[in-house]
Design a protein around this motif. Structure first.
Motif, PDB file in Angstrom:
ATOM      1  N   THR A 247      83.258  36.044 -38.069  1.00 40.37           N
ATOM      2  CA  THR A 247      84.553  36.190 -37.412  1.00 40.37           C
ATOM      3  C   THR A 247      85.393  34.954 -37.700  1.00 40.37           C
ATOM      4  O   THR A 247      84.909  33.827 -37.566  1.00 40.37           O
ATOM      5  N   ILE A 248      86.644  35.162 -38.105  1.00 39.57           N
ATOM      6  CA  ILE A 248      87.524  34.041 -38.432  1.00 39.57           C
ATOM      7  C   ILE A 248      88.877  34.237 -37.750  1.00 39.57           C
ATOM      8  O   ILE A 248      89.210  35.334 -37.290  1.00 39.57           O
ATOM      9  N   PHE A 249      89.655  33.145 -37.684  1.00 36.51           N
ATOM     10  CA  PHE A 249      91.017  33.209 -37.177  1.00 36.51           C
ATOM     11  C   PHE A 249      91.972  33.520 -38.332  1.00 36.51           C
ATOM     12  O   PHE A 249      91.617  33.392 -39.509  1.00 36.51           O
ATOM     13  N   LEU A 250      93.202  33.875 -37.989  1.00 41.69           N
ATOM     14  CA  LEU A 250      94.192  34.218 -39.010  1.00 41.69           C
ATOM     15  C   LEU A 250      94.496  33.058 -39.944  1.00 41.69           C
ATOM     16  O   LEU A 250      94.831  33.263 -41.109  1.00 41.69           O
ATOM     17  N   ASN A 251      94.395  31.831 -39.443  1.00 45.65           N
ATOM     18  CA  ASN A 251      94.781  30.683 -40.262  1.00 45.65           C
ATOM     19  C   ASN A 251      93.593  29.985 -40.916  1.00 45.65           C
ATOM     20  O   ASN A 251      93.693  28.828 -41.314  1.00 45.65           O
ATOM     21  N   GLU A 252      92.467  30.669 -41.030  1.00 48.23           N
ATOM     22  CA  GLU A 252      91.329  30.061 -41.711  1.00 48.23           C
ATOM     23  C   GLU A 252      90.747  31.041 -42.731  1.00 48.23           C
ATOM     24  O   GLU A 252      90.867  32.257 -42.577  1.00 48.23           O
ATOM     25  N   PRO A 253      90.128  30.520 -43.772  1.00 47.81           N
ATOM     26  CA  PRO A 253      89.550  31.401 -44.790  1.00 47.81           C
ATOM     27  C   PRO A 253      88.109  31.763 -44.461  1.00 47.81           C
ATOM     28  O   PRO A 253      87.443  31.088 -43.682  1.00 47.81           O
ATOM     29  N   ILE A 254      87.653  32.832 -45.055  1.00 49.64           N
ATOM     30  CA  ILE A 254      86.217  33.093 -45.104  1.00 49.64           C
ATOM     31  C   ILE A 254      85.706  32.372 -46.344  1.00 49.64           C
ATOM     32  O   ILE A 254      86.320  32.428 -47.410  1.00 49.64           O
TER      33      ILE A 254
ATOM     34  N   VAL B  91      90.582  48.730 -47.087  1.00 51.72           N
ATOM     35  CA  VAL B  91      90.380  49.072 -45.681  1.00 51.72           C
ATOM     36  C   VAL B  91      89.474  50.284 -45.512  1.00 51.72           C
ATOM     37  O   VAL B  91      89.097  50.627 -44.399  1.00 51.72           O
ATOM     38  N   ASP B  92      89.129  50.955 -46.612  1.00 52.49           N
ATOM     39  CA  ASP B  92      88.253  52.119 -46.544  1.00 52.49           C
ATOM     40  C   ASP B  92      86.809  51.656 -46.697  1.00 52.49           C
ATOM     41  O   ASP B  92      86.338  51.384 -47.790  1.00 52.49           O
ATOM     42  N   PHE B  93      86.079  51.567 -45.578  1.00 52.97           N
ATOM     43  CA  PHE B  93      84.732  51.018 -45.593  1.00 52.97           C
ATOM     44  C   PHE B  93      83.728  51.957 -46.258  1.00 52.97           C
ATOM     45  O   PHE B  93      82.613  51.551 -46.566  1.00 52.97           O
ATOM     46  N   ASN B  94      84.086  53.210 -46.456  1.00 53.07           N
ATOM     47  CA  ASN B  94      83.164  54.169 -47.053  1.00 53.07           C
ATOM     48  C   ASN B  94      83.468  54.438 -48.521  1.00 53.07           C
ATOM     49  O   ASN B  94      82.826  55.270 -49.140  1.00 53.07           O
ATOM     50  N   SER B  95      84.439  53.730 -49.077  1.00 55.86           N
ATOM     51  CA  SER B  95      84.807  53.968 -50.467  1.00 55.86           C
ATOM     52  C   SER B  95      83.838  53.260 -51.404  1.00 55.86           C
ATOM     53  O   SER B  95      83.260  52.229 -51.061  1.00 55.86           O
TER      54      SER B  95
ATOM     55  N   GLU C 127      95.898  38.226 -44.431  1.00 49.68           N
ATOM     56  CA  GLU C 127      97.228  38.135 -43.830  1.00 49.68           C
ATOM     57  C   GLU C 127      97.314  38.842 -42.488  1.00 49.68           C
ATOM     58  O   GLU C 127      98.169  38.508 -41.662  1.00 49.68           O
ATOM     59  N   ASN C 128      96.439  39.827 -42.254  1.00 43.48           N
ATOM     60  CA  ASN C 128      96.518  40.627 -41.037  1.00 43.48           C
ATOM     61  C   ASN C 128      95.181  40.616 -40.302  1.00 43.48           C
ATOM     62  O   ASN C 128      94.119  40.478 -40.920  1.00 43.48           O
ATOM     63  N   PRO C 129      95.213  40.762 -38.968  1.00 40.73           N
ATOM     64  CA  PRO C 129      93.966  40.782 -38.196  1.00 40.73           C
ATOM     65  C   PRO C 129      93.242  42.116 -38.326  1.00 40.73           C
ATOM     66  O   PRO C 129      93.776  43.090 -38.864  1.00 40.73           O
ATOM     67  N   GLY C 130      92.013  42.140 -37.825  1.00 39.40           N
ATOM     68  CA  GLY C 130      91.231  43.368 -37.828  1.00 39.40           C
ATOM     69  C   GLY C 130      89.954  43.223 -38.631  1.00 39.40           C
ATOM     70  O   GLY C 130      89.619  42.148 -39.139  1.00 39.40           O
ATOM     71  N   GLN C 131      89.229  44.315 -38.745  1.00 35.33           N
ATOM     72  CA  GLN C 131      87.981  44.317 -39.499  1.00 35.33           C
ATOM     73  C   GLN C 131      88.276  44.447 -40.988  1.00 35.33           C
ATOM     74  O   GLN C 131      89.065  45.295 -41.407  1.00 35.33           O
ATOM     75  N   LYS C 132      87.647  43.604 -41.789  1.00 35.73           N
ATOM     76  CA  LYS C 132      87.889  43.560 -43.227  1.00 35.73           C
ATOM     77  C   LYS C 132      86.575  43.735 -43.981  1.00 35.73           C
ATOM     78  O   LYS C 132      85.495  43.439 -43.462  1.00 35.73           O
ATOM     79  N   LEU C 133      86.698  44.187 -45.211  1.00 31.75           N
ATOM     80  CA  LEU C 133      85.546  44.320 -46.089  1.00 31.75           C
ATOM     81  C   LEU C 133      85.813  43.504 -47.345  1.00 31.75           C
ATOM     82  O   LEU C 133      86.649  43.868 -48.165  1.00 31.75           O
TER      83      LEU C 133
ATOM     84  N   ILE D  77      83.924  41.385 -42.206  1.00 27.11           N
ATOM     85  CA  ILE D  77      84.496  40.236 -41.508  1.00 27.11           C
ATOM     86  C   ILE D  77      85.493  40.739 -40.475  1.00 27.11           C
ATOM     87  O   ILE D  77      86.223  41.711 -40.723  1.00 27.11           O
ATOM     88  N   PHE D  78      85.533  40.075 -39.329  1.00 32.28           N
ATOM     89  CA  PHE D  78      86.559  40.393 -38.337  1.00 32.28           C
ATOM     90  C   PHE D  78      87.525  39.221 -38.244  1.00 32.28           C
ATOM     91  O   PHE D  78      87.118  38.076 -38.042  1.00 32.28           O
TER      92      PHE D  78
END
Length: 242
Positions: free
Chosen positions: A106-113, A140-144, A189-195, A226-227
């Protein structure tokens, strides 16, 4: 057991013990983690499948002994002479020790993974090789499945041999290993769950005396969920350069 985009598959021995379990796409292609068990119920093999360019491919494999510890190669333990394992063959017999480490889930908007790739299982063994990391475009398609690699490269990262700015963080690694360690990262750039998806490419450039080609490459794929929080961390500092 049915799901929206895939099925869970279970195979059993005649004695009722589970032989293997994993997931398949609706078209029958395996993907994700598959576990294989001996006929006495012990986990003996783990396979990682990815659907890449529409085809299911073995990405990494881990072989285990009867105690559950990793062993280097399949026939190191006689259990793999069991007929079910003999009949369920794959192209590799060696455990993959390549590692992809990430600093956070889990990360904040202003930090990198941030991630570190360690190429501990070289697939190009006959020539001097190095690695580099390619990250795919955000999906954003986790099943692709993984799309065509030539169309989805977003960023690339060199290994420590060329990335001298990060040497200070890896004093525990001998310089002759620098070519097989790479630091990489990404911002969102945007919040939420990322792949986050990408691959480690091991490569060697010729000319080669015994080959007519100019280069040799091998890839190991990875993905990380990542969230990203919808907040900004105060007094944030970046420790590793990416």
């Amino acid at each position: 057991m049915k799901f929206k985009n895939f099925d869970s598959l279970f195979n059993f021995y005649r004695n009722g013990q589970i032989f293997k379990k994993g997931k398949t796409k609706k078209n029958g292609k395996p993907f994700g983690i598959w576990n294989l068990y001996s006929n006495d119920g012990k986990l003996r093999e783990i396979r990682e499948w990815f659907v890449i360019d529409g085809h299911s491919r073995i990405n990494r494999v881990w072989f285990l002994d009867k105690k559950g510890d990793t062993i280097a190669w399949r026939y190191q333990d006689s259990i793999f002479n069991q007929k079910e394992f003999v009949n369920d063959t794959i192209g590799t017999r060696a455990t993959d020790y390549n590692v992809f480490d990430f600093n956070k889930d889990t990360i904040f908007l202003n930090e990198p993974i941030r991630g570190i790739a360690y190429c501990n299982s070289r697939r190009i063994r006959d020539y001097d090789s190095q690695i580099r990391i390619f990250l795919h475009s955000e999906n954003v398609d986790f099943n692709s499945p993984f799309p065509n690699d030539s169309l989805i490269r977003r960023d690339s990262f060199k290994n420590l041999k060329a990335d001298s700015i990060n040497h200070k963080w890896f004093t525990h690694i001998k310089p002759d290993r620098y070519g097989h360690v790479s630091i990489f990262g990404a911002w969102f750039e945007n919040p939420g769950q990322k792949l986050l998806r990408g691959y480690m490419e091991e490569y060697s450039y010729g000319p080669f005396e015994d080959k007519e080609i100019d280069s040799v490459t091998a890839r190991v794929y990875f993905e990380k969920t990542i969230f990203v929080k919808d907040t900004i961390e105060q007094n944030h500092s970046v420790q590793h350069s990416i």
